[in-house]
Write a protein that holds these residues in place. Structure first.
Motif, mmCIF file in Angstrom:
data_model
loop_
_atom_site.group_PDB
_atom_site.id
_atom_site.type_symbol
_atom_site.label_atom_id
_atom_site.label_comp_id
_atom_site.label_asym_id
_atom_site.label_seq_id
_atom_site.Cartn_x
_atom_site.Cartn_y
_atom_site.Cartn_z
ATOM 1 N N PHE A 10 21.948 -0.920 3.712
ATOM 2 C CA PHE A 10 21.767 0.047 4.825
ATOM 3 C C PHE A 10 20.607 0.759 4.692
ATOM 4 C CE2 PHE A 10 22.201 4.437 6.855
ATOM 5 C CZ PHE A 10 22.391 3.898 8.029
ATOM 6 N N ILE A 11 19.627 0.498 5.584
ATOM 7 C CA ILE A 11 18.219 1.015 5.939
ATOM 8 C C ILE A 11 18.286 2.476 6.416
ATOM 9 C CG2 ILE A 11 15.735 0.662 6.259
ATOM 10 C CD1 ILE A 11 16.942 -1.049 4.117
ATOM 11 N N GLU A 12 18.138 3.463 5.810
ATOM 12 C CA GLU A 12 18.256 4.791 6.514
ATOM 13 C C GLU A 12 16.660 5.079 6.979
ATOM 14 O OE1 GLU A 12 19.162 9.632 5.738
ATOM 15 O OE2 GLU A 12 19.972 7.726 4.367
ATOM 16 N N MET A 13 16.517 5.698 8.181
ATOM 17 C CA MET A 13 15.412 5.871 8.816
ATOM 18 C C MET A 13 15.187 7.431 8.677
ATOM 19 S SD MET A 13 14.578 2.848 9.402
ATOM 20 C CE MET A 13 13.388 2.538 10.662
ATOM 21 N N SER A 14 13.712 7.787 8.701
ATOM 22 C CA SER A 14 13.226 8.964 8.797
ATOM 23 C C SER A 14 11.985 8.987 9.526
ATOM 24 C CB SER A 14 13.042 9.539 7.441
ATOM 25 O OG SER A 14 12.352 11.062 7.371
ATOM 26 N N ALA A 15 11.957 9.661 10.678
ATOM 27 C CA ALA A 15 10.708 9.613 11.427
ATOM 28 C C ALA A 15 10.313 8.310 11.834
ATOM 29 C CB ALA A 15 9.559 10.270 11.067
ATOM 30 N N GLN A 16 11.470 7.397 12.215
ATOM 31 C CA GLN A 16 11.132 6.054 12.516
ATOM 32 C C GLN A 16 10.856 5.181 11.607
ATOM 33 O OE1 GLN A 16 9.044 6.048 16.359
ATOM 34 N NE2 GLN A 16 10.866 6.536 17.374
ATOM 35 N N GLN A 17 10.762 5.547 10.204
ATOM 36 C CA GLN A 17 10.249 4.626 9.298
ATOM 37 C C GLN A 17 11.403 4.775 8.154
ATOM 38 O OE1 GLN A 17 7.349 3.299 8.894
ATOM 39 N NE2 GLN A 17 6.782 4.081 10.848
ATOM 40 N N PRO A 18 11.482 3.774 7.336
ATOM 41 C CA PRO A 18 12.437 3.627 6.335
ATOM 42 C C PRO A 18 12.164 4.351 5.170
ATOM 43 C CG PRO A 18 10.996 1.606 6.438
ATOM 44 C CD PRO A 18 10.657 2.423 7.782
ATOM 45 N N LYS A 19 13.203 4.890 4.717
ATOM 46 C CA LYS A 19 13.028 5.890 3.483
ATOM 47 C C LYS A 19 12.768 4.801 2.472
ATOM 48 C CE LYS A 19 15.727 9.880 4.481
ATOM 49 N NZ LYS A 19 16.482 10.898 4.109
ATOM 50 N N ARG A 20 12.040 5.339 1.529
ATOM 51 C CA ARG A 20 11.758 4.663 0.314
ATOM 52 C C ARG A 20 12.730 4.295 -0.642
ATOM 53 N NH1 ARG A 20 8.158 7.813 -4.183
ATOM 54 N NH2 ARG A 20 9.983 8.594 -4.540
ATOM 55 N N SER A 21 13.995 5.407 -0.622
ATOM 56 C CA SER A 21 14.974 4.789 -1.476
ATOM 57 C C SER A 21 15.707 3.666 -0.893
ATOM 58 C CB SER A 21 15.975 6.087 -1.373
ATOM 59 O OG SER A 21 16.300 6.496 0.018
ATOM 60 N N SER A 22 15.805 3.683 0.472
ATOM 61 C CA SER A 22 16.516 2.432 1.139
ATOM 62 C C SER A 22 15.875 1.186 0.721
ATOM 63 C CB SER A 22 16.412 2.570 2.354
ATOM 64 O OG SER A 22 17.444 3.508 2.722
ATOM 65 N N LEU A 23 14.262 1.134 0.579
ATOM 66 C CA LEU A 23 13.447 0.083 0.409
ATOM 67 C C LEU A 23 13.423 -0.436 -1.086
ATOM 68 C CD1 LEU A 23 10.243 1.225 2.467
ATOM 69 C CD2 LEU A 23 11.852 -0.699 3.122
ATOM 70 N N GLU A 24 13.614 0.548 -1.918
ATOM 71 C CA GLU A 24 13.913 0.350 -3.402
ATOM 72 C C GLU A 24 15.164 -0.585 -3.413
ATOM 73 O OE1 GLU A 24 11.637 4.442 -5.316
ATOM 74 O OE2 GLU A 24 13.862 4.242 -5.194
ATOM 75 N N ILE A 25 16.236 -0.144 -2.825
ATOM 76 C CA ILE A 25 17.401 -0.881 -2.998
ATOM 77 C C ILE A 25 17.372 -2.139 -2.673
ATOM 78 C CG2 ILE A 25 19.968 -0.745 -2.491
ATOM 79 C CD1 ILE A 25 19.790 2.181 -2.429
ATOM 80 N N PHE A 26 16.765 -2.350 -1.264
ATOM 81 C CA PHE A 26 16.656 -3.443 -0.795
ATOM 82 C C PHE A 26 15.836 -4.779 -1.545
ATOM 83 C CE2 PHE A 26 14.909 -6.558 2.604
ATOM 84 C CZ PHE A 26 15.967 -7.104 2.970
ATOM 85 N N ALA A 27 14.756 -4.191 -1.980
ATOM 86 C CA ALA A 27 14.013 -5.208 -2.935
ATOM 87 C C ALA A 27 14.810 -5.408 -4.324
ATOM 88 C CB ALA A 27 12.804 -4.254 -3.503
ATOM 89 N N LYS A 28 15.791 -4.755 -4.804
ATOM 90 C CA LYS A 28 16.555 -4.930 -6.002
ATOM 91 C C LYS A 28 17.491 -5.936 -5.199
ATOM 92 C CE LYS A 28 18.778 -4.697 -9.997
ATOM 93 N NZ LYS A 28 17.982 -5.323 -11.091
ATOM 94 N N ALA A 29 18.137 -5.861 -4.186
ATOM 95 C CA ALA A 29 19.040 -6.846 -3.672
ATOM 96 C C ALA A 29 18.401 -8.172 -3.350
ATOM 97 C CB ALA A 29 19.562 -6.382 -2.453
ATOM 98 N N GLN A 30 17.148 -8.112 -3.084
ATOM 99 C CA GLN A 30 16.597 -9.371 -2.905
ATOM 100 C C GLN A 30 16.534 -10.299 -4.052
ATOM 101 O OE1 GLN A 30 12.603 -8.174 -0.813
ATOM 102 N NE2 GLN A 30 13.505 -9.150 0.902
#
Length: 308
Positions: A10-30
């Motif tokens: 789940f990619i959480e957004m802040s000011a229409q930008q993905p939060k860094r914490s979500s991007l970190e998890i997605f990179a690990k999931a990849q």
């Protein structure tokens, strides 16, 4: 691990930008998905601020029941915690919360979650026997190397519906700058104070340094327990986990629970009068001295450099 189905994040957004914490998890999931012959799928909810956690969780549940992913991962933000807990309860699934790592297990065709316990002194492994497996991860658990991953390729778009069970009416927006400032998980520079700061007034110099550097302040549990600063700024096993580019540890002894929340910082700069303080064991740079003298000197030097 070849039978593992897709890993959703789940990619959480802040000011229409993905939060860094979500991007970190997605990179690990990849990385895990590539090893397993599966796919990492980003789950997007544009304008997630317009919906409640209950509404987003309901949309997530419908999508999960339709496509049956192998795992659903979240950042341990307030919203991520709420959605993952609701999804777990509604679908009668287990959940591994506030984890610091996750790995694949070839023999069991599933994931093994790692989370701190006993104030960060030990790490516990958590295995979930129902699918999809649900896990949430603290900020900084997976520092990214290089560019942020592409979250739009092969993404799933949630379409929540406003619940008719709760009647809502917008009355007034009251800006809370303090709430925004307390979002220390997203800060790239943190100036943290401990018991050595000595008072609430002592944090003002730390705040000035943080502002000059474009960062934020933080604190140890000792400073919070003294009432010198809000618990929203607490770093550690019982507070928030952070991983900024630079972490100033000012008057912080380096107790295990605090270190558990900031040890993944790129650069740690410790300032302490006690040369034998444990914080120097993990610091990249150390200053043995009185922070009430060192911090003003740093502030003066930065101001002088900026005026040149």
């Amino acid at each position: 691990m070849g039978n593992l189905k897709d890993i959703w994040v789940f990619i959480e957004m802040s000011a229409q930008q993905p939060k860094r914490s979500s991007l970190e998890i997605f990179a690990k999931a990849q990385k895990i998905a590539a090893e397993a012959g599966a796919e990492a799928v980003s789950v997007l909810c544009p304008a997630d601020g317009d919906f409640s956690a209950v509404e987003i969780a309901e949309a997530m549940k419908n999508a999960v029941e339709k496509e049956t992913p192998g795992a659903v991962l979240f950042a341990s933000t307030p919203l991520g915690k709420d959605i993952s807990a609701i999804l777990s309860a509604d679908m009668n699934l287990g959940i591994a919360s506030d984890c610091t790592d996750v790995m694949s297990r070839n023999e069991d065709l599933d994931l093994l979650f790692i989370r701190p316990t006993f104030d960060g002194k030990l790490r516990a492994s958590v295995s979930l026997n129902k699918k999809p497996q649900i896990g949430s991860f603290v900020s900084g658990a997976f520092p990214m190397d290089g560019e942020a991953p592409d979250i739009h390729k092969n993404a799933r778009l949630l379409k929540p519906e406003n619940s008719t069970a709760i009647q809502r009416q917008f009355l007034e927006f009251i800006e809370d700058s303090g709430l925004a400032e307390a979002n220390i998980e997203e800060a790239s520079i943190l100036v943290a104070g401990g018991r050595g700061v000595g008072s609430a007034e002592g944090f003002e110099k730390l705040r000035e340094l943080a502002r000059l550097l474009g960062g934020n302040i933080a604190a140890s549990r000792a400073a919070v327990d003294e009432g010198w600063i809000s618990r929203d700024y607490q770093v550690g096993a019982t507070g928030k986990t952070v991983a900024p580019k630079i972490y100033f540890a000012c008057g912080i002894s380096g107790a295990v629970p605090h270190v558990a929340g900031m040890k993944e910082s790129d650069v740690i700069i410790a300032i302490n009068t006690d040369a034998s303080a444990s914080i120097f064991d993990i610091a990249h740079y150390g200053i043995v001295g009185d922070l009430h003298q060192v911090i003003p000197e740093l502030i003066a030097a930065i101001k002088a450099a900026k005026s040149e």
